[in-house]
Design an enzyme around this catalytic site. Structure first.
Site, PDB file in Angstrom:
ATOM      1  N   HIS A  76       0.840  -1.206   0.000  1.00 34.93           N
ATOM      2  CA  HIS A  76       0.000   0.000   0.000  1.00 34.93           C
ATOM      3  C   HIS A  76       0.870   1.251   0.000  1.00 34.93           C
ATOM      4  CE1 HIS A  76      -2.830   3.101   1.228  1.00 34.93           C
ATOM      5  NE2 HIS A  76      -2.101   3.320   2.313  1.00 34.93           N
ATOM      6  N   ASP A 105       6.191  21.592 -26.909  1.00 37.31           N
ATOM      7  CA  ASP A 105       6.112  20.249 -26.303  1.00 37.31           C
ATOM      8  C   ASP A 105       7.161  20.210 -25.196  1.00 37.31           C
ATOM      9  OD1 ASP A 105       4.899  17.321 -27.616  1.00 37.31           O
ATOM     10  OD2 ASP A 105       6.264  17.234 -25.915  1.00 37.31           O
ATOM     11  N   TRP A 141       6.893  -0.050   4.041  1.00 36.70           N
ATOM     12  CA  TRP A 141       7.306   0.650   2.810  1.00 36.70           C
ATOM     13  C   TRP A 141       8.701   1.260   2.952  1.00 36.70           C
ATOM     14  CZ3 TRP A 141       8.533   5.687   1.354  1.00 36.70           C
ATOM     15  CH2 TRP A 141       8.337   6.696   2.323  1.00 36.70           C
ATOM     16  N   SER A 169      12.741   6.198 -14.182  1.00 36.47           N
ATOM     17  CA  SER A 169      11.620   6.954 -14.753  1.00 36.47           C
ATOM     18  C   SER A 169      11.553   8.350 -14.151  1.00 36.47           C
ATOM     19  CB  SER A 169      10.314   6.203 -14.492  1.00 36.47           C
ATOM     20  OG  SER A 169       9.208   7.020 -14.782  1.00 36.47           O
ATOM     21  N   SER A 170      11.682   8.434 -12.819  1.00 34.92           N
ATOM     22  CA  SER A 170      11.588   9.733 -12.143  1.00 34.92           C
ATOM     23  C   SER A 170      12.712  10.670 -12.577  1.00 34.92           C
ATOM     24  CB  SER A 170      11.652   9.549 -10.629  1.00 34.92           C
ATOM     25  OG  SER A 170      10.490   8.920 -10.158  1.00 34.92           O
ATOM     26  N   HIS A 253      13.266  11.840   3.165  1.00 30.09           N
ATOM     27  CA  HIS A 253      12.656  13.107   3.567  1.00 30.09           C
ATOM     28  C   HIS A 253      12.467  14.065   2.402  1.00 30.09           C
ATOM     29  CE1 HIS A 253      10.601  15.440   6.433  1.00 30.09           C
ATOM     30  NE2 HIS A 253      11.089  16.472   5.788  1.00 30.09           N
ATOM     31  N   GLU A 255      11.948  13.170  -0.469  1.00 34.51           N
ATOM     32  CA  GLU A 255      10.869  12.512  -1.222  1.00 34.51           C
ATOM     33  C   GLU A 255       9.494  13.000  -0.792  1.00 34.51           C
ATOM     34  OE1 GLU A 255       8.231  10.123  -3.212  1.00 34.51           O
ATOM     35  OE2 GLU A 255      10.326  10.467  -3.698  1.00 34.51           O
ATOM     36  N   TYR A 257       8.746  15.846   0.316  1.00 34.87           N
ATOM     37  CA  TYR A 257       8.546  17.192  -0.244  1.00 34.87           C
ATOM     38  C   TYR A 257       8.332  17.138  -1.749  1.00 34.87           C
ATOM     39  CZ  TYR A 257       9.246  19.036   4.304  1.00 34.87           C
ATOM     40  OH  TYR A 257       9.068  19.308   5.629  1.00 34.87           O
ATOM     41  N   SER A 268      -1.814  27.242  -5.597  1.00 29.41           N
ATOM     42  CA  SER A 268      -1.522  28.641  -5.905  1.00 29.41           C
ATOM     43  C   SER A 268      -2.121  29.075  -7.239  1.00 29.41           C
ATOM     44  CB  SER A 268      -0.007  28.873  -5.931  1.00 29.41           C
ATOM     45  OG  SER A 268       0.563  28.487  -4.699  1.00 29.41           O
ATOM     46  N   HIS A 302      15.359  13.323  11.701  1.00 28.69           N
ATOM     47  CA  HIS A 302      14.220  13.436  12.628  1.00 28.69           C
ATOM     48  C   HIS A 302      13.325  12.193  12.555  1.00 28.69           C
ATOM     49  CE1 HIS A 302      11.792  15.763   9.310  1.00 28.69           C
ATOM     50  NE2 HIS A 302      11.651  14.473   9.166  1.00 28.69           N
ATOM     51  N   HIS A 303      13.561  11.340  11.545  1.00 32.46           N
ATOM     52  CA  HIS A 303      12.887  10.036  11.514  1.00 32.46           C
ATOM     53  C   HIS A 303      13.589   9.030  12.421  1.00 32.46           C
ATOM     54  CE1 HIS A 303      10.417  11.041   7.922  1.00 32.46           C
ATOM     55  NE2 HIS A 303      11.449  11.800   7.625  1.00 32.46           N
ATOM     56  N   THR A 328       6.694  27.295   5.188  1.00 27.87           N
ATOM     57  CA  THR A 328       5.367  26.706   4.997  1.00 27.87           C
ATOM     58  C   THR A 328       4.284  27.649   5.513  1.00 27.87           C
ATOM     59  OG1 THR A 328       6.438  24.575   5.405  1.00 27.87           O
ATOM     60  CG2 THR A 328       4.043  24.583   5.270  1.00 27.87           C
ATOM     61  N   LYS A 331       3.564  30.346   3.061  1.00 30.76           N
ATOM     62  CA  LYS A 331       2.669  29.909   1.987  1.00 30.76           C
ATOM     63  C   LYS A 331       1.211  29.946   2.440  1.00 30.76           C
ATOM     64  CE  LYS A 331       5.585  27.012  -0.860  1.00 30.76           C
ATOM     65  NZ  LYS A 331       5.150  27.712  -2.074  1.00 30.76           N
ATOM     66  N   ARG A 450       2.358   1.175  15.177  1.00 33.66           N
ATOM     67  CA  ARG A 450       2.083   1.031  13.745  1.00 33.66           C
ATOM     68  C   ARG A 450       2.313  -0.403  13.283  1.00 33.66           C
ATOM     69  NH1 ARG A 450       5.883   5.291  10.661  1.00 33.66           N
ATOM     70  NH2 ARG A 450       4.971   4.275   8.856  1.00 33.66           N
TER      71      ARG A 450
END
Length: 531
Positions: A76, A105, A141, A169-170, A253, A255, A257, A268, A302-303, A328, A331, A450
């Site tokens: 998932h 294009d 994950w 791909s990314s 991390h 990722e 963002y 926006s 921080h993880h 943040t 924004k 978890r």
């Protein structure tokens, strides 16, 4: 040779329609392929989430074996992150960025085709692990080693290969977006006139190029540990399990963002359109996005507050994480200031955008709580973390993708979607999301861990509520799919002024006014929306 194949298709054999999609280099076609693929993955990953929530509906073994539950949590997460959210944003970028910057294009159209067609094979391989001996990967994950390298099923090798393909791909998609924005802008479109969706994606693309090789490195080290006798992450051979976490989160991390910055760009665009006002503080939005991207590289540990890092490390990562709240907050302030005294209307895209602002802010506040190192010992690996990142990713990334879909569907298809169904979809999703994820804050603070298929009796009531909310949210997505299909097939035709009263302003509002233009739009309330 390809042109011969296409010519051959036009005269013989299967309809040219099929080969058009396989060989296309048109940015709109490729954008559509990405979006359709993303929707299929979203529904697939959603079904896995419903398996998880059905198992957690009440304590005691109900539906699936604990092993399969772990496979579902792993798949998932991976499918939603790499298969649903990221391809959706790349699809939106493919569709909109060439039009926004005035390019014919994407800069590298054939690479664009390749970067899409890698994905179905990567995810077919990942989903195929469910049917292999020993089952799919079952380690979450984040696939922490040495669990993922020592006790992993044989299918983990396929999983590693699939991750490599997604990363390729990314990276190709990111190179394409950078090349397009930097080299193919229309004359006169300076960088500080770029629409904000283009700006947020440009910054996101640099993040992708920086961190995808890190992910490739860590899964390659896993591969070496599994097959070639190395001990990068195995303490018995002189390795370090914490090394895995450092490398993974140095990717992981930025990722997260990558999954939210394009959403900031979308919001926006939408809020100014339906507030009938220019975006407040355009330059500060650009600088805030760049600041967030920079800070995302220096907060990864921080993880890892519970791995036993030195106090100085805890303090550094705690304060640098809190610092992200500043850009943040800029924004959120700018979005609210844009709405202030605007002539607001509440079509479906605007409803999703407003829900984004409110619920993403809740997710940000719980993130601030998690940033506090001493109390993170209590929050870590509980459902409080699950609540936090789902508030950021579901009402954040997913709602913004839905908002963008409703917002640009009339541009893409020439037809309006059914506004009545769109509003039903919004309200059911909004209620479902909050019923699902808000109770998780409480069970997390009470100590429910978890990634477990069973739990103590005191968590039963909130889990039951969360599961009901999850099925409400999941089923309401069928309205979304139905609405899109009806819109694509036909219906009420859209005119050139897609959003009534906005008069095409959605193209110019998120970027500064041209030199010979009014600096503030006319007050539409006095004119009754007419021009």
């Amino acid at each position: 040779m390809l042109t011969q194949a296409v010519a051959h298709e036009h005269h013989h054999g299967p309809p040219p329609g099929l080969m058009r999609w396989v060989l296309t280099t048109n940015h709109k076609d490729i954008g559509t392929l990405y979006l359709v693929f993303s929707l299929v993955m979203f529904l697939t990953g959603g079904c896995m989430a419903l398996v998880i929530r059905a198992e957690l509906f009440q304590p005691g073994l109900q539906l699936v074996q604990p092993e399969f539950f772990n496979q579902m949590t792993t798949m998932h997460g991976l499918i939603m992150v790499f298969g649903a959210v990221m391809p959706a944003f790349v699809g939106l970028a493919n569709w909109m960025i060439p039009m926004m910057v005035g390019a014919p294009d994407m800069a590298l159209p054939r690479m664009n085709n390749w970067s899409f067609w890698i994905l179905p094979f990567a995810f077919a391989m990942m989903l195929a692990t469910l049917f292999m001996e020993g089952g799919a990967p079952n380690f979450g994950w984040t696939f922490y080693a040495p669990l993922s390298t020592t006790y992993a099923p044989p299918s983990v090798t396929f999983f590693i290969f699939a991750v490599h393909m997604m990363g390729i791909s990314s990276i190709m998609g990111a190179i394409n977006i950078i090349a397009t924005i930097l080299n193919l802008r229309a004359p006169g479109m300076t960088m500080m006139k770029l629409p904000l969706f283009a700006w947020t994606w440009l910054i996101t693309a640099f993040l992708l190029i920086a961190v995808m090789p890190v992910l490739a490195g860590v899964v390659t080290m896993m591969l070496m540990d599994i097959h070639f006798g190395t001990s990068f992450f195995n303490a018995a051979g002189g390795g370090d399990p914490v090394l895995f976490q450092h490398i993974f989160w140095f990717f992981g991390h930025p990722e997260v963002y990558i999954m939210i910055l394009p959403a900031f760009g979308i919001i926006s665009h939408i809020i100014p359109t339906f507030a009938r006002k220019r975006l407040f503080g355009y330059p500060s939005m650009v600088y805030a996005t760049a600041s967030i991207a920079f800070l995302s590289f220096i907060v990864w540990a921080h993880h890892m507050f519970t791995v036993g890092m030195p106090l100085a490390g805890e303090l550094f990562f705690m304060f640098s994480t809190m610092l992200i709240a500043v850009p943040t907050g800029v924004k959120v302030f700018n979005w609210v200031a844009t709405m202030y005294r605007g002539s607001m209307t509440f079509e479906t895209p605007m409803l999703f955008a407003l829900a984004f602002v409110v619920l993403f802010t809740i997710g940000g506040f719980s993130g601030l709580m998690l940033a506090i190192a001493p109390v993170d010992f209590q929050y870590h690996d509980t459902y409080f973390v699950v609540a936090h990142f789902h508030y950021v990713l579901v009402p954040g990334a997913i709602f913004s993708i839905m908002a963008a879909t409703y917002y640009w569907l009339p541009k893409w298809t020439g037809n309006y979607y059914n506004e009545y169904l769109g509003k039903w979809h919004f309200w059911l999703s909004f209620v479902g999301v909050n019923i699902t994820f808000f109770p998780m804050h409480f069970i997390g603070l009470a100590g429910m861990p978890r990634r477990i298929p069973d739990y103590a009796l005191q968590f039963a009531d909130f889990n039951m509520v969360a599961s009901i909310g999850a099925f409400l949210f999941g089923l309401s997505q069928l309205l979304f799919v139905y609405n899109i299909i009806q819109c694509v097939r036909g219906g009420y035709g859209a005119d050139s002024r897609v959003w009534e009263g906005a008069e095409g302003l959605e193209w110019t509002l998120p970027s500064p006014a041209p030199y010979h233009s009014f600096t503030t739009p006319p007050d539409l309330r006095e004119q009754g929306g007419e021009h």
